[in-house]
Design an enzyme around this catalytic site. Sequence first.
Site, short mmCIF file in Angstrom:
data_model
loop_
_atom_site.label_atom_id
_atom_site.label_comp_id
_atom_site.label_asym_id
_atom_site.label_seq_id
_atom_site.Cartn_x
_atom_site.Cartn_y
_atom_site.Cartn_z
CE LYS A 116 -3.99 1.90 2.57
NZ LYS A 116 -4.87 1.72 3.73
CB SER A 154 -8.16 3.61 2.59
OG SER A 154 -7.31 3.04 3.57
CB SER A 168 -8.38 0.74 5.48
OG SER A 168 -9.09 1.93 5.31
#
Length: 476
Positions: free
Chosen positions: A79, A154, A178
């Site tokens: 990420k 996210s 997330s």
Amino acid sequence: MALYDKTAHELHELLTTKKISAAELTADIFSHIDEAENKIRAYLTITRDKAEATAKLVDEKISRGEKIFPLEGIPCAIKDNICTKGIKTTCASKILENFVPPYDATAYKKILAQNSIIVGKANLDEFAMGSSTENSGFYTTHNPHDLERVPGGSSGGSTAAVAGGEAIFALGSDTGGSIRQPASFCGVVGFKPTYGRVSRYGLVAFASSLDQIGPITRDVTDCALVLNAICGQDDMDSTSTAAQIPDFTKSLVADVKGLKIGLPKEYFVKGIDPEIETAVRNVAKKFEELGAEIVEISLPHTEYAIATYYLIAPAEAATNLERYDGVSYGARVDGADVVEMMTNTRTEKFGAEVKRRIMIGNYALSAGYYDAYYLKALKVRTLIQKDFTDAFEKLDLILTPTTPNVAFKIGEMVSDPLKMYLQDICTVPVNLAGLPGISVPCGVTKNNLPIGFQLIGKALDEATILKAAFTYESTL
Ligand code: GLN
């Protein structure tokens, strides 16, 4: 089955028995990325040269007859809010568009130490604020199961990469859901460890008392392997715990006999998609058939979790994001004097959701409102934690849906932030209490969209979660 669709443990077997090479595997993943990425858009940066160099190194090691790590030679996505030395780390924000960190995040360093193949940096909602990747400062990621829908957020890029054959596993971060919410939207496994299990050093801070890094994988076995790699105390993160780390692969046994699993009534209320409710109740039935005891429970303060989270997380975010001032990090937009320069930089480079959080956070922290909002939220957080502590006196695990609905259409919720915030209703209480939680796929709706269930465990008891998740997965 194509190599890019296999699990890490299957690929490990193929690598160690020399049925495939790391170079072949890497070539296979990248040829799939060449085809799929312009539709899915999971990545912000692709590190092909680095990946090929690592593959070469791994193949040399194998040809010398050396033993390899479980995740060695396995392609993964990171990420883009996890710092990677020499590789851009943007947090999907224009303010960090060209930021190249001078150091590695600890969790990433541990993945590098296993010689995993880094495919690239995955898209997210800007600074991890959001539930769909639509808040990315660059572009929206698409759900590989239905390209018109969001992958969740996210960690939407990381999750879409794993679900869409563009990485075998990924690292995400979870502040309010997330990792787990996108895992449920994309039909993969996502785990948020206990607060403190994984070092936050080098994870760009959103809400420091809630943030945790965790694995996104195709099955529970891979999840245990990634947890084994990334957990552990770190001198660079004073909130990381010294608690002993079990070998999580020891939990990969199909046995839930005697486990007490609670079903909290507050998580099965009106507003939840009936297909999800049915799927999760069927999971409970399955556990019961396998010898677990299912008990209806109550977590009475659940209804306040969203409000509490959306005061605490923005308050911490407003403070953490003060550092983006056009001086210390990232982009700068000039102005007549320093105040104007800072104003211009932040006005132009932060997206709308980030600004909304900074405003809510500073409001909640400001003199005169601090007691009414921030302090009140901290008190309610304690009550939410106490709900779990009380429940776990008589339970081993808690079972809930991961999300109230399945993946929604791109654009469907962008104009209604409050509706978007409700995405987190089943996941934020777990962060507020600092507990571990997993999302595991449990079928699809009649429209073929993935459904996930969540298992919440006692603090530091990731092992029991993995055991139950593995047991369920083994029945499929
Ligand atoms: N969707 C939540 C938010 O917008 C959770 C984000 C996260 O876990 N990083 O804050």
